[in-house]
Design a protein around this motif. Structure first.
Motif, PDB file in Angstrom:
ATOM      1  N   THR A  57       0.820  -1.198   0.000  1.00  0.00           N
ATOM      2  CA  THR A  57       0.000   0.000   0.000  1.00  0.00           C
ATOM      3  C   THR A  57       0.852   1.245   0.000  1.00  0.00           C
ATOM      4  N   GLU A  58       1.914   1.236   0.778  1.00  0.00           N
ATOM      5  CA  GLU A  58       2.732   2.433   0.877  1.00  0.00           C
ATOM      6  C   GLU A  58       3.387   2.759  -0.463  1.00  0.00           C
ATOM      7  N   SER A  59       3.911   1.733  -1.157  1.00  0.00           N
ATOM      8  CA  SER A  59       4.538   2.013  -2.446  1.00  0.00           C
ATOM      9  C   SER A  59       3.492   2.452  -3.472  1.00  0.00           C
ATOM     10  N   LEU A  60       2.293   1.934  -3.362  1.00  0.00           N
ATOM     11  CA  LEU A  60       1.215   2.360  -4.247  1.00  0.00           C
ATOM     12  C   LEU A  60       0.871   3.822  -3.990  1.00  0.00           C
ATOM     13  N   LEU A  61       0.793   4.191  -2.717  1.00  0.00           N
ATOM     14  CA  LEU A  61       0.509   5.583  -2.368  1.00  0.00           C
ATOM     15  C   LEU A  61       1.632   6.503  -2.847  1.00  0.00           C
ATOM     16  N   GLU A  62       2.880   6.054  -2.704  1.00  0.00           N
ATOM     17  CA  GLU A  62       4.008   6.861  -3.172  1.00  0.00           C
ATOM     18  C   GLU A  62       3.959   7.038  -4.686  1.00  0.00           C
ATOM     19  N   HIS A  63       3.568   5.989  -5.376  1.00  0.00           N
ATOM     20  CA  HIS A  63       3.447   6.055  -6.838  1.00  0.00           C
ATOM     21  C   HIS A  63       2.369   7.070  -7.236  1.00  0.00           C
ATOM     22  N   GLN A  64       1.241   7.030  -6.547  1.00  0.00           N
ATOM     23  CA  GLN A  64       0.172   7.988  -6.826  1.00  0.00           C
ATOM     24  C   GLN A  64       0.627   9.408  -6.509  1.00  0.00           C
ATOM     25  N   ALA A  65       1.370   9.559  -5.424  1.00  0.00           N
ATOM     26  CA  ALA A  65       1.858  10.884  -5.039  1.00  0.00           C
ATOM     27  C   ALA A  65       2.795  11.436  -6.112  1.00  0.00           C
ATOM     28  N   ARG A  66       3.664  10.592  -6.654  1.00  0.00           N
ATOM     29  CA  ARG A  66       4.563  11.042  -7.735  1.00  0.00           C
ATOM     30  C   ARG A  66       3.769  11.504  -8.950  1.00  0.00           C
ATOM     31  N   GLY A  67       2.672  10.821  -9.238  1.00  0.00           N
ATOM     32  CA  GLY A  67       1.820  11.226 -10.353  1.00  0.00           C
ATOM     33  C   GLY A  67       1.241  12.619 -10.147  1.00  0.00           C
ATOM     34  N   TYR A  68       0.735  12.879  -8.937  1.00  0.00           N
ATOM     35  CA  TYR A  68       0.185  14.204  -8.649  1.00  0.00           C
ATOM     36  C   TYR A  68       1.277  15.270  -8.630  1.00  0.00           C
ATOM     37  N   GLU A  69       2.483  14.894  -8.184  1.00  0.00           N
ATOM     38  CA  GLU A  69       3.598  15.849  -8.213  1.00  0.00           C
ATOM     39  C   GLU A  69       3.934  16.243  -9.650  1.00  0.00           C
ATOM     40  N   LEU A  70       3.863  15.272 -10.560  1.00  0.00           N
ATOM     41  CA  LEU A  70       4.102  15.578 -11.978  1.00  0.00           C
ATOM     42  C   LEU A  70       3.049  16.538 -12.512  1.00  0.00           C
ATOM     43  N   VAL A  71       1.808  16.331 -12.117  1.00  0.00           N
ATOM     44  CA  VAL A  71       0.738  17.242 -12.544  1.00  0.00           C
ATOM     45  C   VAL A  71       1.015  18.642 -12.020  1.00  0.00           C
ATOM     46  N   LEU A  72       1.451  18.732 -10.770  1.00  0.00           N
ATOM     47  CA  LEU A  72       1.711  20.038 -10.168  1.00  0.00           C
ATOM     48  C   LEU A  72       2.923  20.731 -10.782  1.00  0.00           C
ATOM     49  N   GLN A  73       3.834  19.963 -11.367  1.00  0.00           N
ATOM     50  CA  GLN A  73       4.950  20.591 -12.081  1.00  0.00           C
ATOM     51  C   GLN A  73       4.442  21.332 -13.312  1.00  0.00           C
ATOM     52  N   ARG A  74       3.454  20.748 -13.976  1.00  0.00           N
ATOM     53  CA  ARG A  74       2.877  21.386 -15.166  1.00  0.00           C
ATOM     54  C   ARG A  74       1.866  22.463 -14.785  1.00  0.00           C
ATOM     55  N   GLU A  75       1.058  22.165 -13.757  1.00  0.00           N
ATOM     56  CA  GLU A  75      -0.006  23.081 -13.321  1.00  0.00           C
ATOM     57  C   GLU A  75       0.107  23.272 -11.808  1.00  0.00           C
ATOM     58  N   PRO A  76       0.940  24.215 -11.364  1.00  0.00           N
ATOM     59  CA  PRO A  76       1.199  24.358  -9.927  1.00  0.00           C
ATOM     60  C   PRO A  76      -0.034  24.690  -9.086  1.00  0.00           C
ATOM     61  N   GLN A  79      -6.159  22.481  -8.389  1.00  0.00           N
ATOM     62  CA  GLN A  79      -6.852  22.242  -7.119  1.00  0.00           C
ATOM     63  C   GLN A  79      -6.978  20.755  -6.802  1.00  0.00           C
ATOM     64  N   VAL A  80      -7.363  19.968  -7.781  1.00  0.00           N
ATOM     65  CA  VAL A  80      -7.569  18.539  -7.542  1.00  0.00           C
ATOM     66  C   VAL A  80      -6.255  17.869  -7.161  1.00  0.00           C
ATOM     67  N   ALA A  81      -5.187  18.183  -7.895  1.00  0.00           N
ATOM     68  CA  ALA A  81      -3.889  17.576  -7.605  1.00  0.00           C
ATOM     69  C   ALA A  81      -3.393  17.993  -6.219  1.00  0.00           C
ATOM     70  N   LEU A  82      -3.598  19.254  -5.861  1.00  0.00           N
ATOM     71  CA  LEU A  82      -3.183  19.718  -4.534  1.00  0.00           C
ATOM     72  C   LEU A  82      -3.961  18.981  -3.438  1.00  0.00           C
ATOM     73  N   GLU A  83      -5.264  18.853  -3.623  1.00  0.00           N
ATOM     74  CA  GLU A  83      -6.093  18.148  -2.635  1.00  0.00           C
ATOM     75  C   GLU A  83      -5.653  16.698  -2.477  1.00  0.00           C
ATOM     76  N   LYS A  84      -5.575  16.000  -3.615  1.00  0.00           N
ATOM     77  CA  LYS A  84      -5.252  14.571  -3.576  1.00  0.00           C
ATOM     78  C   LYS A  84      -3.860  14.335  -3.011  1.00  0.00           C
ATOM     79  N   LEU A  85      -2.899  15.170  -3.411  1.00  0.00           N
ATOM     80  CA  LEU A  85      -1.538  14.989  -2.922  1.00  0.00           C
ATOM     81  C   LEU A  85      -1.457  15.266  -1.422  1.00  0.00           C
ATOM     82  N   SER A  86      -2.206  16.253  -0.948  1.00  0.00           N
ATOM     83  CA  SER A  86      -2.184  16.520   0.506  1.00  0.00           C
ATOM     84  C   SER A  86      -2.762  15.332   1.268  1.00  0.00           C
ATOM     85  N   LEU A  87      -3.813  14.723   0.740  1.00  0.00           N
ATOM     86  CA  LEU A  87      -4.400  13.547   1.393  1.00  0.00           C
ATOM     87  C   LEU A  87      -3.453  12.348   1.344  1.00  0.00           C
TER      88      LEU A  87
END
Length: 131
Positions: A57-76, A79-87
């Protein structure tokens, strides 16, 4: 009716009956064959040793977090990426990272009370964790 018409009808009925029988036999053989292949596959599968499938689960969560971080690199300010990544960071026990993202959300959306309440809870949790 004439004799030839009766012979024709009788011959035709016999021909239809033979076709029906042949079709029934082919259908039964097909059914038995497909069921047999299924049983053979099941027996082979059951006889092979299996490695248990473990999802970390932890590696899955880390993988998802990296995905949202990539989105935030393009679109800082996404809102959705910020919410999901904070959770996700909260689930990964990264309270400080979660607080940083929530602070950004509160600045962008000052009217959202849920962001403010969650930020207050996280800051409280962060202070308690420092003790």
């Amino acid at each position: 009716m004439s004799n030839s018409a009766e012979d024709y009808l009788t011959a035709r009925a016999k021909k239809i009956e033979r076709k029906k029988r042949l079709l029934s036999i082919v259908s039964i053989i097909s059914f038995v064959g497909s069921a047999g292949f299924g049983v053979i596959h099941l027996i082979q599968y059951a006889s092979q040793p299996h490695q248990p499938t473990v999802v970390y689960t932890e590696s899955l969560l880390e993988h998802q977090a990296r995905g949202y971080e990539l989105v935030l690199q393009r679109e800082p300010n996404n809102q959705v990426a910020l919410e999901k990544l904070s959770l996700l960071r909260l689930q990964l026990k990264d309270i400080k990272g979660s607080v940083e993202l929530l602070e950004k959300l509160v600045k962008q959306y000052p009217n959202r009370q849920d962001y403010k309440m969650l930020l207050e809870q996280m800051k409280k949790q962060e202070r308690e964790g420092d003790r």
